[in-house]
Design a protein around this motif. Sequence first.
Motif, mmCIF file in Angstrom:
data_model
loop_
_atom_site.group_PDB
_atom_site.id
_atom_site.type_symbol
_atom_site.label_atom_id
_atom_site.label_comp_id
_atom_site.label_asym_id
_atom_site.label_seq_id
_atom_site.Cartn_x
_atom_site.Cartn_y
_atom_site.Cartn_z
ATOM 1 N N ILE A 1 -72.948 47.375 57.043
ATOM 2 C CA ILE A 1 -73.023 47.466 55.581
ATOM 3 C C ILE A 1 -73.756 46.265 55.004
ATOM 4 O O ILE A 1 -74.651 46.406 54.159
ATOM 5 C CB ILE A 1 -71.604 47.577 54.980
ATOM 6 C CG1 ILE A 1 -70.999 48.955 55.293
ATOM 7 C CG2 ILE A 1 -71.644 47.354 53.464
ATOM 8 C CD1 ILE A 1 -69.548 49.090 54.866
ATOM 9 N N ARG A 2 -73.410 45.074 55.473
ATOM 10 C CA ARG A 2 -73.954 43.855 54.864
ATOM 11 C C ARG A 2 -75.379 43.540 55.309
ATOM 12 O O ARG A 2 -76.026 42.675 54.715
ATOM 13 C CB ARG A 2 -73.015 42.680 55.167
ATOM 14 C CG ARG A 2 -71.668 42.836 54.490
ATOM 15 C CD ARG A 2 -70.751 41.663 54.706
ATOM 16 N NE ARG A 2 -69.516 41.832 53.948
ATOM 17 C CZ ARG A 2 -68.488 40.986 53.977
ATOM 18 N NH1 ARG A 2 -68.555 39.891 54.728
ATOM 19 N NH2 ARG A 2 -67.405 41.219 53.264
ATOM 20 N N SER A 3 -75.856 44.219 56.339
ATOM 21 C CA SER A 3 -77.224 43.963 56.811
ATOM 22 C C SER A 3 -78.200 45.070 56.429
ATOM 23 O O SER A 3 -79.370 45.021 56.809
ATOM 24 C CB SER A 3 -77.215 43.794 58.333
ATOM 25 O OG SER A 3 -76.800 44.991 58.978
ATOM 26 N N ARG A 4 -77.753 46.057 55.652
ATOM 27 C CA ARG A 4 -78.586 47.222 55.360
ATOM 28 C C ARG A 4 -79.916 46.870 54.699
ATOM 29 O O ARG A 4 -80.921 47.542 54.905
ATOM 30 C CB ARG A 4 -77.828 48.207 54.447
ATOM 31 C CG ARG A 4 -76.912 49.147 55.206
ATOM 32 C CD ARG A 4 -76.616 50.366 54.392
ATOM 33 N NE ARG A 4 -77.827 51.159 54.169
ATOM 34 C CZ ARG A 4 -78.086 51.824 53.049
ATOM 35 N NH1 ARG A 4 -77.240 51.786 52.036
ATOM 36 N NH2 ARG A 4 -79.187 52.527 52.931
ATOM 37 N N PHE A 5 -79.910 45.808 53.899
ATOM 38 C CA PHE A 5 -81.131 45.476 53.158
ATOM 39 C C PHE A 5 -81.840 44.252 53.718
ATOM 40 O O PHE A 5 -82.607 43.598 53.019
ATOM 41 C CB PHE A 5 -80.803 45.324 51.674
ATOM 42 C CG PHE A 5 -80.299 46.606 51.069
ATOM 43 C CD1 PHE A 5 -81.155 47.676 50.869
ATOM 44 C CD2 PHE A 5 -78.957 46.759 50.748
ATOM 45 C CE1 PHE A 5 -80.697 48.866 50.339
ATOM 46 C CE2 PHE A 5 -78.492 47.950 50.211
ATOM 47 C CZ PHE A 5 -79.363 49.010 50.012
ATOM 48 N N GLY A 6 -81.575 43.947 54.995
ATOM 49 C CA GLY A 6 -82.418 42.965 55.664
ATOM 50 C C GLY A 6 -81.792 41.653 56.062
ATOM 51 O O GLY A 6 -82.421 40.862 56.770
ATOM 52 N N ALA A 7 -80.560 41.381 55.649
ATOM 53 C CA ALA A 7 -79.929 40.113 56.027
ATOM 54 C C ALA A 7 -79.472 40.157 57.480
ATOM 55 O O ALA A 7 -79.097 41.208 57.997
ATOM 56 C CB ALA A 7 -78.740 39.822 55.124
#
Length: 290
Positions: free
Chosen positions: A156-162
């Motif tokens: 969830i927390r890496s979905r946008f590239g982190a």
Amino acid sequence: MQRLLYIIIYPALWFTSVLPMSILYIKSSVLYQLTYHIFGYRKKVVFENLKLAFPSKTEAERTQIAKGFYKHLCDLIFETIKSLTISENQIRKRFTIENIELLEKLYNNNRSILLMAGHYGNWEWSGIVNKMMQHQGFAVYKPLDNKQFDSLVKKIRSRFGATIVPNTRITKVLYRYKKEETTTLTYILSDQTPRPDAFKHREDFMGINVPVFTGTEELAKLLDFTLLYFKVEKVKRGYYKATFVPVSENPKEDTDYKNTRKFLDLLEAQIKEEPAYYLWSHKRWKHRGK
């Protein structure tokens, strides 16, 4: 057993996440009735925290804040579930950033950033910042014991590239990227409660003397990274705006704990202005001074 539980729960979470936000907020309203009026989820903790933080408010005023908190918490639960499938376009409409140009300026000056944030507003949607910047993005988290749900949190927390990094490894990771001359931005929830045997400093937070997490400040000093505060405000149900607030351009030159104090002051100001959007179910003051 944990794997079986995950296999049962994950499909339900995924199918919930594809529902329209309007339907999710109906579900949130139902969940509010259950958590506040029926089951009283952590109600004792919430009211004790509110009494500590707002001793001059009346019981009726604190009850009003508590109800607002539970409504927000239930929204946050469904917004987090929605994070599984929400599109970039949709989250950009719902989570806007006022001064993204500040990151561009710091990037052009080869300045890496530690982004200090609190459990306020919606921290789960903050990851969209990775789509708006040139820095290599990281987010610090504490791994869960359940490996399947730990993997879900990272997803969830890496979905946008982190890149999601455990709190025990972040210093080594950032040091390596610094040596490689890669400019980074690292998101850290900095209002965590340290263990009673593992803190260096105490400060007043909402007028209460407590151990404070100083790791973000210490990491900034060690690596010479710029410190910013991520001010997230709830505009209305399902919509947030965020602003980058400078804390320190050169933390190595600052006295110890100065920037931890600045962070707490900024977070306190937000809490006092709109108290319902802070995480009052968290036992933030359990190690308070006598």
